[in-house]
Write an enzyme that holds these catalytic residues in place. Sequence first.
Site, PDB file in Angstrom:
ATOM      1  N   CYS A  29       0.835  -1.214   0.000  1.00  0.00           N
ATOM      2  CA  CYS A  29       0.000   0.000   0.000  1.00  0.00           C
ATOM      3  C   CYS A  29       0.864   1.255   0.000  1.00  0.00           C
ATOM      4  CB  CYS A  29      -0.926  -0.036   1.212  1.00  0.00           C
ATOM      5  SG  CYS A  29      -1.739   1.526   1.599  1.00  0.00           S
ATOM      6  N   CYS A  32       0.087   3.870   2.660  1.00  0.00           N
ATOM      7  CA  CYS A  32       0.525   3.384   3.979  1.00  0.00           C
ATOM      8  C   CYS A  32       1.986   3.756   4.227  1.00  0.00           C
ATOM      9  CB  CYS A  32       0.365   1.866   4.079  1.00  0.00           C
ATOM     10  SG  CYS A  32      -1.332   1.277   3.969  1.00  0.00           S
TER      11      CYS A  32
END
Length: 265
Positions: A29, A32
């Site tokens: 991600c 993230c």
Amino acid sequence: MEKYVDFQQDVIERSKTVPVVVDFWAAWCGPCRVLGPVIEELASQADGRWELVKLDTELQKDIATRYKVMSIPAVKMFSQGEVIAEFVGALPAYQIERWLATHLPDPRTARLEELVQQATASRSDQDLFLLEAFMNLHPDLDQGHLALARLLLHRDPARAVELVSDLHEGHKLGEAAAHVRTLAEFMTFAGPPDSPVAAKVGAAREAYTAGDMDGTLKLLIEAVMADKAFHKELPRRAVLALFGQLGDQDPITRKHRPYFNMALY
């Protein structure tokens, strides 16, 4: 290998001592990887006010599913074992700081609640003094001023009104403060000595001073039935203020609400 989080111990149990912020993330991600260093830096500066736990959703899909994590990064704040705040996405540091400031539990609140419960149960001068001393040290706690005002209504209505003077309409405690003002009016009202309705209100005031909430409401509802418009509808307003103070689910509210509704028609 990423750390496998003992969620029950590291989050649920730990949050009963200090707030725990959980960053749900995954290695694939991109957002993230943007959020991670930012929230980790904030955690390093937290000085014990909260702790960070990073949970890899690829390793612990069951936890992500349990907490309905549909998109990552997802950040959830836990306190006393429950989620109390959350956000999704890679927010900048200043927005996360604002989120933390808004939602982190105030450690003083637990002590305040303890003092309020103690003073409410005992109705003693000593416990009331302890609560007032605490509020002198923490004058920014609006909920403390409200609680103290409620406890002073039967002793010093004017002081009760003064304590909530800054809590007006639009404030999160504005409605509760309005109830205090209504009840202070109820406590200081002196009606015509030959008025049966004023006598009911006076008897209700005596019951309230004695801590008999059941009797107070019964007498006030009888006053409403006798004259709905009496003194700018004071009995009706006082009943609503007491219901607001007790809460909709309180047994006394639930007992008297049907009779009050009938008294209005």
